[in-house]
Design an enzyme around this catalytic site. Structure first.
Site, PDB file in Angstrom:
ATOM      1  N   ASN A   9       5.866  11.146  -0.098  1.00  0.00           N
ATOM      2  CA  ASN A   9       5.346  10.348   1.022  1.00  0.00           C
ATOM      3  C   ASN A   9       6.533  10.057   1.943  1.00  0.00           C
ATOM      4  O   ASN A   9       7.343   9.184   1.658  1.00  0.00           O
ATOM      5  CB  ASN A   9       4.742   9.036   0.491  1.00  0.00           C
ATOM      6  CG  ASN A   9       4.325   8.108   1.623  1.00  0.00           C
ATOM      7  OD1 ASN A   9       4.253   8.510   2.786  1.00  0.00           O
ATOM      8  ND2 ASN A   9       4.061   6.852   1.281  1.00  0.00           N
ATOM      9  N   LYS A  11       6.481   8.775   4.799  1.00  0.00           N
ATOM     10  CA  LYS A  11       6.246   7.608   5.670  1.00  0.00           C
ATOM     11  C   LYS A  11       6.622   7.977   7.116  1.00  0.00           C
ATOM     12  O   LYS A  11       6.433   9.111   7.506  1.00  0.00           O
ATOM     13  CB  LYS A  11       7.023   6.397   5.163  1.00  0.00           C
ATOM     14  CG  LYS A  11       6.849   6.179   3.665  1.00  0.00           C
ATOM     15  CD  LYS A  11       7.388   4.870   3.203  1.00  0.00           C
ATOM     16  CE  LYS A  11       7.287   4.804   1.695  1.00  0.00           C
ATOM     17  NZ  LYS A  11       7.489   3.481   1.166  1.00  0.00           N
ATOM     18  N   HIS A  96      -2.491   3.030   1.041  1.00  0.00           N
ATOM     19  CA  HIS A  96      -1.109   2.675   0.700  1.00  0.00           C
ATOM     20  C   HIS A  96      -0.885   1.195   1.017  1.00  0.00           C
ATOM     21  O   HIS A  96      -1.419   0.676   2.001  1.00  0.00           O
ATOM     22  CB  HIS A  96      -0.131   3.548   1.489  1.00  0.00           C
ATOM     23  CG  HIS A  96       1.268   3.429   0.993  1.00  0.00           C
ATOM     24  ND1 HIS A  96       2.077   2.372   1.310  1.00  0.00           N
ATOM     25  CD2 HIS A  96       1.991   4.226   0.165  1.00  0.00           C
ATOM     26  CE1 HIS A  96       3.246   2.522   0.705  1.00  0.00           C
ATOM     27  NE2 HIS A  96       3.227   3.636   0.005  1.00  0.00           N
ATOM     28  N   GLU A  98       1.460  -0.320   2.338  1.00  0.00           N
ATOM     29  CA  GLU A  98       1.995  -0.591   3.687  1.00  0.00           C
ATOM     30  C   GLU A  98       0.861  -0.608   4.718  1.00  0.00           C
ATOM     31  O   GLU A  98       0.904  -1.354   5.692  1.00  0.00           O
ATOM     32  CB  GLU A  98       3.063   0.461   4.047  1.00  0.00           C
ATOM     33  CG  GLU A  98       4.350   0.192   3.283  1.00  0.00           C
ATOM     34  CD  GLU A  98       5.219   1.413   3.045  1.00  0.00           C
ATOM     35  OE1 GLU A  98       5.019   2.452   3.710  1.00  0.00           O
ATOM     36  OE2 GLU A  98       6.109   1.326   2.174  1.00  0.00           O
ATOM     37  N   GLU A 168       0.793   1.955  -7.826  1.00  0.00           N
ATOM     38  CA  GLU A 168       2.030   1.624  -7.129  1.00  0.00           C
ATOM     39  C   GLU A 168       2.195   0.109  -7.052  1.00  0.00           C
ATOM     40  O   GLU A 168       1.716  -0.530  -6.094  1.00  0.00           O
ATOM     41  CB  GLU A 168       1.988   2.178  -5.696  1.00  0.00           C
ATOM     42  CG  GLU A 168       1.949   3.681  -5.610  1.00  0.00           C
ATOM     43  CD  GLU A 168       2.643   4.176  -4.348  1.00  0.00           C
ATOM     44  OE1 GLU A 168       3.508   5.032  -4.464  1.00  0.00           O
ATOM     45  OE2 GLU A 168       2.337   3.674  -3.247  1.00  0.00           O
ATOM     46  N   GLY A 174      10.041   0.897  -2.733  1.00  0.00           N
ATOM     47  CA  GLY A 174      11.217   0.830  -1.861  1.00  0.00           C
ATOM     48  C   GLY A 174      12.223  -0.233  -2.261  1.00  0.00           C
ATOM     49  O   GLY A 174      13.086  -0.597  -1.470  1.00  0.00           O
ATOM     50  N   SER A 213       9.820   3.462  -6.448  1.00  0.00           N
ATOM     51  CA  SER A 213      11.238   3.664  -6.774  1.00  0.00           C
ATOM     52  C   SER A 213      11.474   4.760  -7.817  1.00  0.00           C
ATOM     53  O   SER A 213      12.370   4.645  -8.662  1.00  0.00           O
ATOM     54  CB  SER A 213      11.883   2.343  -7.198  1.00  0.00           C
ATOM     55  OG  SER A 213      11.864   1.434  -6.102  1.00  0.00           O
TER      56      SER A 213
HETATM   57  C1  PEP Z   1       5.668   4.800  -1.679  1.00  0.00           C
HETATM   58  O1  PEP Z   1       5.833   4.217  -0.630  1.00  0.00           O
HETATM   59  O2  PEP Z   1       4.582   5.351  -1.944  1.00  0.00           O
HETATM   60  C2  PEP Z   1       6.767   4.817  -2.637  1.00  0.00           C
HETATM   61  C3  PEP Z   1       6.502   5.096  -3.875  1.00  0.00           C
HETATM   62  O3  PEP Z   1       8.014   4.511  -2.139  1.00  0.00           O
HETATM   63  P1  PEP Z   1       9.405   4.490  -2.933  1.00  0.00           P
HETATM   64  O4  PEP Z   1       9.440   5.738  -3.816  1.00  0.00           O
HETATM   65  O5  PEP Z   1      10.450   4.521  -1.893  1.00  0.00           O
HETATM   66  O6  PEP Z   1       9.414   3.260  -3.756  1.00  0.00           O
END
Ligand code: PEP
Length: 253
Positions: A9, A11, A96, A98, A168, A174, A213
């Protein structure tokens, strides 16, 4: 046997020229691996065509990060599922955190998107996850259960296996602080149990990913986690070398 799935992803990162350089590097790197995982890159809309073209003739696939669930019309700034289909998107990320937090997306809208994606033959990757305060209150399973039921309620039981669920936890996205593989495995078990009745007892085909992460130094534990069929990767997916290292963790040893 569920095929592992490794999804990038990006983003709001990567211009189309940057995407082109990335894809060339990833294609080269992927020739070094025999990973059985299906590897998918979800760029911003503006780079989907570049990624699609760069992956032609390879096993790599392109996906999208969002869409609007109306067929067409006066929705300035939005993109429909048919537009993604015309760009060979095989997957689309839906719900997601976000989008829920920054753009006010509700479970109702997310449920509509899941349904429209499935009806158009694009696999939705439905993101669910709890906040840290929900977790501290011991509400993780309740929250995830509710998110799953609301977002999947428009589907028939035979359509549910076409959805990929990505667990998630919001506090892991992040932050550099991932959940443990044990947390991910427990949640995957819980999600399958929760969907058992809706899927007429057969949840075996549904893929459940972990995201939050994930990086080359912790992927081995997630790749080995029971019932966790792959990962959704944000930050680490922006580096093709790191992303390939993550995909390689699924190689059969
Ligand atoms: C995400 O935004 O779907 C995600 C998993 O981000 P990160 O790997 O940076 O935590």
């Amino acid at each position: 046997m569920r095929q592992p799935l490794v999804v990038a992803n990006w983003k709001m990162n990567m211009t189309s020229p940057e995407a082109s350089v990335y894809c060339q590097r990833l294609r080269t790197l992927m020739q070094e691996t025999t990973t059985p995982a299906e590897v998918v890159v979800c760029p911003p809309y503006t780079a989907i065509e570049v990624v699609r073209a760069a992956f032609v003739g390879s096993d790599l696939a392109v996906g999208a990060q969002n869409f609007y669930p109306a067929p067409k019309g006066a929705y300035t700034g939005e993109v429909s599922i048919s537009m993604l289909k015309a760009l060979d998107c095989r997957y689309v990320i839906v719900g997601h955190s976000e989008r829920r937090l920054r753009f006010g997306e509700t479970a109702e809208t997310i449920g509509e998107k899941v349904k429209v994606a499935v009806e158009h033959g694009i696999t939705p990757i439905l993101c669910v996850g709890e906040t840290m305060s929900e977790r501290s209150l011991g509400m993780t399973e309740k929250v995830i259960g509710q998110q799953l039921l609301t977002c999947l309620k428009h589907l028939q039981s035979d359509q549910l296996a076409q959805v990929v669920v990505a667990y998630e936890p919001l506090w892991a996205i992040g932050t550099g602080r991932s959940a443990t593989a044990k947390d991910a495995a427990q949640l995957a078990t819980y999600a399958r149990q929760r969907l058992q009745r809706l899927m007429n007892g057969d949840t075996d085909a549904m893929r459940i990913l972990y995201g939050g992460s994930v990086a080359p130094d912790n992927i081995a534990e997630f790749a080995a986690a029971d019932g966790v069929d792959g990962v959704l990767v944000g930050g680490a997916s922006l580096d093709p070398d790191k992303f390939q290292a993550i995909a390689r963790a699924y190689e059969v040893k």
